[in-house]
Design an enzyme around this catalytic site. Structure first.
Site, short mmCIF file in Angstrom:
data_model
loop_
_atom_site.label_atom_id
_atom_site.label_comp_id
_atom_site.label_asym_id
_atom_site.label_seq_id
_atom_site.Cartn_x
_atom_site.Cartn_y
_atom_site.Cartn_z
N LYS A 1 0.85 -1.18 0.00
CA LYS A 1 0.00 0.00 0.00
C LYS A 1 0.89 1.24 0.00
CE LYS A 1 -4.49 0.55 2.22
NZ LYS A 1 -5.21 0.40 3.49
O1 G3P Z 1 -7.92 1.09 5.27
C1 G3P Z 1 -8.34 2.35 4.89
C2 G3P Z 1 -9.72 2.70 5.29
O2 G3P Z 1 -10.68 1.81 4.90
C3 G3P Z 1 -9.93 3.65 6.38
O3 G3P Z 1 -11.24 3.69 6.88
O4 G3P Z 1 -12.95 4.30 8.53
O5 G3P Z 1 -10.54 4.86 8.98
O6 G3P Z 1 -11.85 6.09 7.25
P1 G3P Z 1 -11.67 4.80 7.97
#
Ligand code: G3P
Length: 224
Positions: A85
């Site tokens: 990533k």
């Molecule tokens: O892995 C990245 C992502 O899905 C982050 O999600 O909920 O932290 O915005 P969030």
């Protein structure tokens, strides 16, 4: 549509693999630090990769191209299913190109516009991760980024997979699926919510209570 689980929790991952619903995993530094505690995050990643056959995204911490490539190469050594990533940065796109040339798959993360998704694809990303929920959080329409990116990729037959990330609720999954996102990465609680409906609960309760009104032989199963 493929489902990835957005977590580094070994407990949640082993639950999800038993149901066969999960095609891969995405992690990020926040999720890994939560799971790792005193452990080496590389060991946690190794364990995740052994539980899941599909791609497992692991994020670099470096922000300059040389260091990102080095870190990406190290991460790729953990297991064959590691996808590196890389954050959407100028330096990041150099790293994506170099890693792709070395046959290492990448997932460009922290994308908040369709044009960033186009750039990531041109650099050679295998996956691109627009963060739907975080766009909604600032009062914009996160799903527009998925919609625009799908149209752009289709216009030019771009093979990079659209991985809808920062998914917060089942409606995000439905909309991303209707638009044609290739993958949705789901926090475990959202995956569990996809199975819920109050009418299912009410219906089951009714079936079971009707069954209980039958005689004793029916409860045991066999009637002779
Ligand atoms: O892995 C990245 C992502 O899905 C982050 O999600 O909920 O932290 O915005 P969030």
């Amino acid at each position: 549509m493929k489902f990835f689980l957005d977590t580094a929790s070994l407990k949640d991952i082993s639950w999800a693999t038993q149901s066969g619903l999960i095609d891969g995993i995405t992690t990020n530094p926040s999720l890994l630090s939560k799971q790792a505690g005193d452990l080496d995050p590389r060991d946690v990643l190794k364990e995740i990769c052994s539980l899941v056959e599909g791609p497992v995204s692991a994020e670099v911490i470096a922000v300059d191209a040389d260091a990102m490539v080095k870190e990406g190469q190290e991460l790729a050594k953990i297991a064959e299913n590691i996808v590196v990533k890389i954050p959407m940065l100028e330096e990041g796109m150099i790293a994506v190109r170099r890693l792709a040339s070395a046959g290492i798959r990448t997932n460009v993360t922290l994308c908040f516009s369709s044009v960033q998704c186009l750039i990531a694809a041109k650099a050679g990303a295998s996956y691109v991760s627009p963060f739907i929920g975080r766009i909604d959080d600032v009062g914009q329409e996160g799903m527009d980024v998925i919609r625009e990116t799908r149209a752009i990729y289709d216009n030019y037959a771009i093979a990079t997979e659209i991985l809808a990330a920062s998914i917060r609720h089942p409606r995000h999954v439905v909309e991303a699926a209707m638009i044609g996102a290739d993958v949705a990465t789901l926090p475990p609680d959202v995956l569990k919510k996809l199975m819920l409906h109050p009418l299912t609960d009410r219906g089951l309760e009714q079936f079971l209570s009707d069954w209980r009104t039958l005689g004793a032989p029916a409860k045991g199963g066999a009637r002779v």
